[in-house]
Design a protein around this motif. Structure first.
Motif, PDB file in Angstrom:
ATOM      1  N   HIS A 135      37.005  64.506  12.142  1.00  0.00           N
ATOM      2  CA  HIS A 135      37.788  64.990  13.286  1.00  0.00           C
ATOM      3  C   HIS A 135      38.846  65.991  12.830  1.00  0.00           C
ATOM      4  O   HIS A 135      38.934  67.119  13.342  1.00  0.00           O
ATOM      5  CB  HIS A 135      38.441  63.792  13.981  1.00  0.00           C
ATOM      6  CG  HIS A 135      39.310  64.141  15.156  1.00  0.00           C
ATOM      7  ND1 HIS A 135      39.003  63.756  16.431  1.00  0.00           N
ATOM      8  CD2 HIS A 135      40.478  64.827  15.244  1.00  0.00           C
ATOM      9  CE1 HIS A 135      39.935  64.190  17.267  1.00  0.00           C
ATOM     10  NE2 HIS A 135      40.856  64.836  16.564  1.00  0.00           N
ATOM     11  N   TYR A 157      37.245  66.210  18.504  1.00  0.00           N
ATOM     12  CA  TYR A 157      36.374  65.122  18.947  1.00  0.00           C
ATOM     13  C   TYR A 157      34.895  65.477  18.865  1.00  0.00           C
ATOM     14  O   TYR A 157      34.041  64.580  18.803  1.00  0.00           O
ATOM     15  CB  TYR A 157      36.726  64.705  20.375  1.00  0.00           C
ATOM     16  CG  TYR A 157      37.938  63.803  20.440  1.00  0.00           C
ATOM     17  CD1 TYR A 157      37.842  62.460  20.085  1.00  0.00           C
ATOM     18  CD2 TYR A 157      39.176  64.302  20.829  1.00  0.00           C
ATOM     19  CE1 TYR A 157      38.959  61.639  20.131  1.00  0.00           C
ATOM     20  CE2 TYR A 157      40.300  63.485  20.879  1.00  0.00           C
ATOM     21  CZ  TYR A 157      40.181  62.152  20.525  1.00  0.00           C
ATOM     22  OH  TYR A 157      41.298  61.332  20.557  1.00  0.00           O
ATOM     23  N   LEU A 158      34.580  66.766  18.849  1.00  0.00           N
ATOM     24  CA  LEU A 158      33.174  67.169  18.777  1.00  0.00           C
ATOM     25  C   LEU A 158      32.654  67.273  17.354  1.00  0.00           C
ATOM     26  O   LEU A 158      31.447  67.171  17.125  1.00  0.00           O
ATOM     27  CB  LEU A 158      32.992  68.523  19.485  1.00  0.00           C
ATOM     28  CG  LEU A 158      33.307  68.562  20.978  1.00  0.00           C
ATOM     29  CD1 LEU A 158      33.140  69.980  21.507  1.00  0.00           C
ATOM     30  CD2 LEU A 158      32.421  67.591  21.750  1.00  0.00           C
ATOM     31  N   ALA A 205      30.315  64.451  15.693  1.00  0.00           N
ATOM     32  CA  ALA A 205      28.966  64.464  16.249  1.00  0.00           C
ATOM     33  C   ALA A 205      28.174  65.677  15.753  1.00  0.00           C
ATOM     34  O   ALA A 205      27.000  65.558  15.383  1.00  0.00           O
ATOM     35  CB  ALA A 205      29.037  64.478  17.777  1.00  0.00           C
ATOM     36  N   LEU A 250      27.096  60.111  14.071  1.00  0.00           N
ATOM     37  CA  LEU A 250      26.563  60.283  15.420  1.00  0.00           C
ATOM     38  C   LEU A 250      27.042  59.179  16.362  1.00  0.00           C
ATOM     39  O   LEU A 250      27.495  59.445  17.483  1.00  0.00           O
ATOM     40  CB  LEU A 250      25.032  60.305  15.383  1.00  0.00           C
ATOM     41  CG  LEU A 250      24.379  61.534  14.741  1.00  0.00           C
ATOM     42  CD1 LEU A 250      22.874  61.303  14.573  1.00  0.00           C
ATOM     43  CD2 LEU A 250      24.633  62.785  15.576  1.00  0.00           C
ATOM     44  N   ALA A 275      31.089  58.969  16.711  1.00  0.00           N
ATOM     45  CA  ALA A 275      31.773  60.040  17.434  1.00  0.00           C
ATOM     46  C   ALA A 275      32.051  59.668  18.883  1.00  0.00           C
ATOM     47  O   ALA A 275      32.958  60.230  19.512  1.00  0.00           O
ATOM     48  CB  ALA A 275      30.924  61.317  17.383  1.00  0.00           C
ATOM     49  N   VAL A 276      31.309  58.713  19.430  1.00  0.00           N
ATOM     50  CA  VAL A 276      31.420  58.392  20.849  1.00  0.00           C
ATOM     51  C   VAL A 276      32.585  57.434  21.123  1.00  0.00           C
ATOM     52  O   VAL A 276      33.344  57.633  22.078  1.00  0.00           O
ATOM     53  CB  VAL A 276      30.098  57.786  21.368  1.00  0.00           C
ATOM     54  CG1 VAL A 276      30.215  57.431  22.847  1.00  0.00           C
ATOM     55  CG2 VAL A 276      28.936  58.750  21.137  1.00  0.00           C
ATOM     56  N   PHE A 317      34.064  65.861  26.202  1.00  0.00           N
ATOM     57  CA  PHE A 317      33.885  65.266  24.875  1.00  0.00           C
ATOM     58  C   PHE A 317      32.791  64.196  24.905  1.00  0.00           C
ATOM     59  O   PHE A 317      31.939  64.130  24.018  1.00  0.00           O
ATOM     60  CB  PHE A 317      35.195  64.622  24.383  1.00  0.00           C
ATOM     61  CG  PHE A 317      36.290  65.596  24.089  1.00  0.00           C
ATOM     62  CD1 PHE A 317      36.018  66.865  23.621  1.00  0.00           C
ATOM     63  CD2 PHE A 317      37.621  65.229  24.279  1.00  0.00           C
ATOM     64  CE1 PHE A 317      37.046  67.765  23.344  1.00  0.00           C
ATOM     65  CE2 PHE A 317      38.653  66.106  24.012  1.00  0.00           C
ATOM     66  CZ  PHE A 317      38.371  67.380  23.540  1.00  0.00           C
ATOM     67  N   TRP A 318      32.852  63.339  25.929  1.00  0.00           N
ATOM     68  CA  TRP A 318      31.912  62.220  26.007  1.00  0.00           C
ATOM     69  C   TRP A 318      30.483  62.721  26.191  1.00  0.00           C
ATOM     70  O   TRP A 318      29.563  62.292  25.497  1.00  0.00           O
ATOM     71  CB  TRP A 318      32.300  61.288  27.147  1.00  0.00           C
ATOM     72  CG  TRP A 318      31.512  60.017  27.154  1.00  0.00           C
ATOM     73  CD1 TRP A 318      31.766  58.885  26.415  1.00  0.00           C
ATOM     74  CD2 TRP A 318      30.326  59.744  27.915  1.00  0.00           C
ATOM     75  NE1 TRP A 318      30.814  57.928  26.677  1.00  0.00           N
ATOM     76  CE2 TRP A 318      29.920  58.433  27.590  1.00  0.00           C
ATOM     77  CE3 TRP A 318      29.586  60.474  28.827  1.00  0.00           C
ATOM     78  CZ2 TRP A 318      28.797  57.849  28.153  1.00  0.00           C
ATOM     79  CZ3 TRP A 318      28.458  59.892  29.400  1.00  0.00           C
ATOM     80  CH2 TRP A 318      28.075  58.599  29.058  1.00  0.00           C
ATOM     81  N   THR A 377      29.254  64.413  22.884  1.00  0.00           N
ATOM     82  CA  THR A 377      28.941  63.507  21.776  1.00  0.00           C
ATOM     83  C   THR A 377      27.716  62.647  22.071  1.00  0.00           C
ATOM     84  O   THR A 377      26.909  62.387  21.179  1.00  0.00           O
ATOM     85  CB  THR A 377      30.144  62.606  21.449  1.00  0.00           C
ATOM     86  OG1 THR A 377      30.582  61.937  22.637  1.00  0.00           O
ATOM     87  CG2 THR A 377      31.294  63.417  20.880  1.00  0.00           C
ATOM     88  N   THR A 424      24.681  64.830  21.691  1.00  0.00           N
ATOM     89  CA  THR A 424      24.425  65.072  20.268  1.00  0.00           C
ATOM     90  C   THR A 424      23.839  63.839  19.602  1.00  0.00           C
ATOM     91  O   THR A 424      22.974  63.953  18.731  1.00  0.00           O
ATOM     92  CB  THR A 424      25.726  65.498  19.561  1.00  0.00           C
ATOM     93  OG1 THR A 424      26.298  66.602  20.259  1.00  0.00           O
ATOM     94  CG2 THR A 424      25.453  65.918  18.127  1.00  0.00           C
TER      95      THR A 424
END
Length: 241
Positions: free
Chosen positions: A51, A98-99, A102, A175, A178-179, A217-218, A221, A224
């Motif tokens: 991050h 935040y991305l 992911a 992966l 990240a969520v 963001f949600w 992620t 992804t």
């Protein structure tokens, strides 16, 4: 020269896909360390490194001056850069955090799907070493150095199968991991505990509400995760044919 050539071949050469059990097992293990609170408190440090690295890299790419990065024992972090307080550069820098975990996991999935296991691990080492230069607190240095030591030890001394298992686990962890911070972010925002979050900074910069950026963001992620997961599991299913 021969040793250098061997190292180059090892770095750029492709490795065979691991057994299906490793692909599935590392996915289950990643979910197991992301889900429970106790294990998440440890694994979240990896996500925080990615991050803050995303903030730092984007700041440099958009022409901002990077002052330093701090990583804290409570899994939070802070990246400080200098430049215009508004505009595209600041928006991109706030957007990246935040991305990045992911997107890093997705890039790792692409490399693994092509059999570039060693290249993926060493690319991670290069990024971590570059990030270490900008760390400005003791815990941050210890955290990044420990991560570098673990990745190097696995990539240099471990067997090919162990390297594959470690690489797949790391990608699944990024992966999946990240969520969850985005869910935690919105929970903190509802309680009024995150007035200076990335989403709220973006709200002030763009005049779009903070919840819009949380949703962005949600969705990013999760999408992804599915894309990266399909690459990893697609490689596995090809082994069944």
């Amino acid at each position: 020269m021969s040793s250098l050539s061997d190292l180059w071949d090892r770095l750029l050469g492709s490795q065979p896909a691991p057994p299906r059990l490793i692909v599935l097992g590392t996915a289950v293990l990643a979910l197991a360390v992301v889900g429970p609170y106790r294990t998440w408190r440890i694994s979240r440090h990896v996500v925080t490194i990615a991050h803050e690295g995303g903030h730092a890299l984007t700041a440099l790419l958009t022409g901002r001056r990077l002052s330093g990065i701090r990583l804290h024992s409570d899994t939070s972090g802070l990246t400080v850069s200098r430049g215009r307080p508004t505009g595209p550069g600041m928006i991109a820098t706030s957007l990246a955090g935040y991305l990045t975990p992911a997107l890093t996991g997705l890039l790792g999935a692409v490399l693994l799907a092509r059999g570039r296991i060693t290249l993926m691990l060493w690319a991670g080492l290069v990024v971590l070493a570059a990030m270490l230069i900008m760390i400005r607190n003791v815990f941050g240095v210890v955290s990044v150095v420990t991560t570098i030591a673990v990745v190097f030890a696995v990539s240099w001394f471990a067997s090919a199968q162990t390297q594959a298992a470690f690489a797949y686990f790391a990608v699944w962890l990024l992966l999946c991991g990240a969520v969850r911070p985005i869910v935690e972010l919105q929970r903190m925002r509802r309680r009024g505990q995150a007035p200076y979050s990335d989403a709220d900074q973006l709200a002030r910069l763009t005049r779009l509400p903070g919840i819009f950026w949380v949703a962005f963001f949600w969705i990013g992620t999760v999408a992804t995760l599915f894309l990266g997961g399909s690459l990893l599991l697609g490689e596995m299913t090809r082994g069944w044919i």
